[in-house]
Every structure is written in C-alpha cells, then in structure tokens.
Motif scaffolding. Structure first.
Motif, PDB file in Angstrom:
ATOM      1  N   ARG A 192       0.843  -1.208   0.000  1.00  0.00           N
ATOM      2  CA  ARG A 192       0.000   0.000   0.000  1.00  0.00           C
ATOM      3  C   ARG A 192       0.870   1.246   0.000  1.00  0.00           C
ATOM      4  O   ARG A 192       1.937   1.259   0.625  1.00  0.00           O
ATOM      5  N   GLN A 206      -0.456 -10.498   4.960  1.00  0.00           N
ATOM      6  CA  GLN A 206      -1.798 -10.820   5.442  1.00  0.00           C
ATOM      7  C   GLN A 206      -2.067 -12.315   5.280  1.00  0.00           C
ATOM      8  O   GLN A 206      -1.404 -12.992   4.492  1.00  0.00           O
ATOM      9  N   GLU A 208      -5.588 -14.459   4.485  1.00  0.00           N
ATOM     10  CA  GLU A 208      -7.018 -14.429   4.207  1.00  0.00           C
ATOM     11  C   GLU A 208      -7.528 -15.839   4.450  1.00  0.00           C
ATOM     12  O   GLU A 208      -6.803 -16.807   4.203  1.00  0.00           O
TER      13      GLU A 208
HETATM   14  N1  DAH Z   1      -9.065  -7.278   2.870  1.00  0.00           N
HETATM   15  C1  DAH Z   1      -9.264  -6.568   4.091  1.00  0.00           C
HETATM   16  C2  DAH Z   1      -8.136  -5.583   4.289  1.00  0.00           C
HETATM   17  O1  DAH Z   1      -7.148  -5.718   3.679  1.00  0.00           O
HETATM   18  C3  DAH Z   1      -9.316  -7.513   5.249  1.00  0.00           C
HETATM   19  C4  DAH Z   1     -10.542  -8.321   5.239  1.00  0.00           C
HETATM   20  C5  DAH Z   1     -11.665  -7.873   5.866  1.00  0.00           C
HETATM   21  C6  DAH Z   1     -10.587  -9.522   4.580  1.00  0.00           C
HETATM   22  C7  DAH Z   1     -12.826  -8.624   5.873  1.00  0.00           C
HETATM   23  C8  DAH Z   1     -11.731 -10.289   4.561  1.00  0.00           C
HETATM   24  C9  DAH Z   1     -12.857  -9.821   5.236  1.00  0.00           C
HETATM   25  O2  DAH Z   1     -11.819 -11.462   3.957  1.00  0.00           O
HETATM   26  O3  DAH Z   1     -13.976 -10.584   5.223  1.00  0.00           O
HETATM   27  O4  DAH Z   1      -8.273  -4.691   5.073  1.00  0.00           O
END
Ligand code: DAH
Length: 339
Positions: A192, A206, A208
């Motif tokens: 980012r 991250q 997921e």
């Molecule tokens: N993608 C989000 C972020 O980067 C994080 C996230 C939030 C992922 C909610 C998810 C979700 O799968 O359901 O901030």
C-alpha cells in the motif's frame, strides 16, 4: 684431526637454541657456504693416506648430524613461535553462529498450522494483480469510495495492473477455480502506498481465510475465529465482534481479542479498552460469489483477513512496525523456533 671432529660432534650434540639468532649462527657455522666442515675436508690431504677414507666418512657423518640437528630444532622453534603468536588455549571456544527463522515466518507458520488442524489448506496468488481480482470482482467497482481505504500502487504502463493491496485477491482466484467446497487460507505479501511509520508500512503480510460450502453460517464464522484466538493467544482469550463494513462481505464484522496483559481490565497496550483488534471478517457478499460463478442460492461462505505483522506485534509486544523489515540481527535473534 680426529680430536677436532669429536669436539665438533659434541658441540653439535650439546647445542641448544636461545632465540632464533642462535639457530641461524649454528646454520652458518655448520651448513653455510663457508662452514667449518669444508675446512676439515680441505685438511684431509694432511692426513695419512690409509686414514683418509675413515676421516672423510667421519666428516660426512658430522655433516648429517648437523643437518638433522638443524632440521629438528627449526621445526620445534617454528611450532613454539606459532603457539606464542596467536593461539591462546585458555580462551573459550568460538562456537557456531546459528541463524534463526524470521519472526514473521514463525507467526505465519503458526497460523497455517492452527487452521490446518480444522481442515484448511493453503493457497497462493500473484503479488502483481489485475483490477478485477483485487477490486472489481470483490464488489469494489471503479469509483467505489471504499477503494480509498487502500492506497494503491498502480503499474505505470497499464493501470489495470497493480500491486495487490490485500490477499482477498487470492480469495477471488480460488473461488473462480470453483473446486467446491472451499476451505483455504492464503498467506502473502501486500502493498500500500503509505508513508512508512511505526504504525504503517508500504508492504506487509496478510492471511485471508475462506470457507464456502452449502449452509455455511455466521455461527460457523464466529466459532472458527474463537478457535483461532484461543490457539493463538491462549485458552483464556475471549473475542468480541463489532459490526463493520467491507464491500466484499455482508454482514461484516471486526474482531477484537481480549488483552492478555490486563485481561480486559485496561492497560497501556490495549489503550485502556481491554481489547485488541485482530481481524476483519464477514459472510461473503452474494455479488462476490456470483462474480466468481458460484450460485449464492446454493452456496454460502465466510471470509476473514488479518495482518501477520499485527498478529506478531500483539504476540511479541513489538511496538514499531518497521522492526520487522529492518533486518537487525540483534532484534531477529530473539525469536527462536520452538521445534
Ligand atoms: N481485505 C481486508 C483488508 O485488507 C481484510 C478483510 C476484511 C478480509 C474482511 C476479509 C474480510 O476477507 O472478510 O483490510
């Protein structure tokens, strides 16, 4: 003549070194270009003819004696010199410097292990991603205000390509592959366009998670997150869900874990709230399922996403995000794998 030979032989026999120079003197005297043995050979002609052979042999053995003495003395003096110079046998040994795993890898692996125990496998996707998988497919069409939640690095030549801002892009790819049911986690690096500070970085990691099957409910999501929190932060860990908004989930929630330092009483780590935010989650929006070609009337699913750095900071009480990527050995050395 014979007396002289005896005398020299005794001299050789009794010679002792006192410093390197005395050995050099010995060498010049007995083995150098003008050594005493040469004088003896020269005098052979004064010896009675029938004794010449014998005297010659004695001088030769004198020469061998001198050479052997010199060789053995110079070997032992070199050894002594070496020992004197740099080997101190009383010093402690140097030991091997073993490397250690990076703490983010340790936490990453721990997360993978926790979820693999309940049947999640691991999926990966590209870091350079297209707009569809990172945004549009996930219910974030062009001009959607939620795109501003994540400052994006676009590829200059073609802004349809970018550095993925979250691992939700892999969620999109896994869903498109449609090998249902899906129960997978997707660890990886994301980017980012943020100014680097103690709380933000231009790249981080991250994980997921998604579970899609028939009749997956919000209760399944809550149970899964609770299981994760207890495995990660200990049996005493409690969770709470706060309603939130993410474009790709409906309903959405943010999850907090009870602060393990003060057990929800409030301290400076949890900023006197008693709780620490760990992840975002929700039921996958029917539009997102449709975008991936999955029938939302037949299937439902949940998704969650968390930051690995954040998880590691909570676990190890590290306060500055920059520490993870500075490669300071003094910092990294403190984290050892437990296996
Ligand atoms: N993608 C989000 C972020 O980067 C994080 C996230 C939030 C992922 C909610 C998810 C979700 O799968 O359901 O901030």
């Amino acid at each position: 003549m014979e007396d002289k030979i005896k005398e020299l032989s005794q001299q050789i026999e009794e010679f002792k070194i006192e410093g390197k120079e005395t050995l050099e003197k010995f060498r010049i005297q007995f083995l150098g270009s003008k050594n005493v043995l040469k004088d003896l050979f020269a005098e052979i002609r004064n010896v009675a003819a029938d004794k010449r052979k014998e005297v010659g042999q004695s001088i030769n053995s004198l020469k061998t004696q001198a050479q052997n003495k010199f060789d053995s003395l110079s070997d032992s003096s070199e050894e002594a010199e070496e020992q004197k110079s740099d080997i101190d046998l009383t010093l402690p040994g140097e030991g091997f410097k073993l490397g250690s795993r990076h703490p983010l890898s340790l936490v990453n692996e721990e997360i993978i292990e926790i979820f693999s125990k309940i049947g999640f496998n691991v999926s990966e996707g590209p870091e350079v991603e297209d707009d569809w998988h990172n945004f549009t497919g996930l219910n974030l069409p062009d001009e959607h205000p939620a795109r501003d939640m994540q400052d994006t690095f676009f590829i200059e030549k073609d802004p349809d390509w970018l550095l993925r801002t979250h691992t939700s892009s892999v969620q999109m790819r896994v869903m498109e592959a449609k090998e249902l049911p899906i129960r997978t986690i997707t660890p990886g690096r994301v980017y980012r366009n943020e100014a680097i500070s103690a709380r933000a970085h231009c790249f981080f990691h991250q994980v997921e998670g998604i579970y899609i099957d028939k009749k997956v409910s919000f209760a399944d999501l809550k149970q899964t997150i609770e299981y994760f929190a207890k495995e990660m932060f200990g049996e005493h860990a409690k969770i709470r869900l706060r309603p939130s908004y993410f474009p790709f989930t409906e309903p959405s929630a943010e999850v907090d874990v009870s602060c393990s330092l003060c057990n929800t009483k409030g301290c400076n780590v949890c900023k006197y709230t008693g709780w620490l935010e760990i992840l975002g989650c929700g039921m996958i929006d029917p539009n997102v399922l449709k975008n991936a070609g999955i029938d939302p009337n037949e299937y439902s699913g949940f998704a969650f996403g968390m930051g690995i750095e954040r998880m590691a900071m909570l676990k190890y009480e590290v306060k500055d995000l920059r520490m993870w990527s500075e490669n300071d050995i003094r910092f990294l050395d403190q984290f050892k794998a437990t296996w």
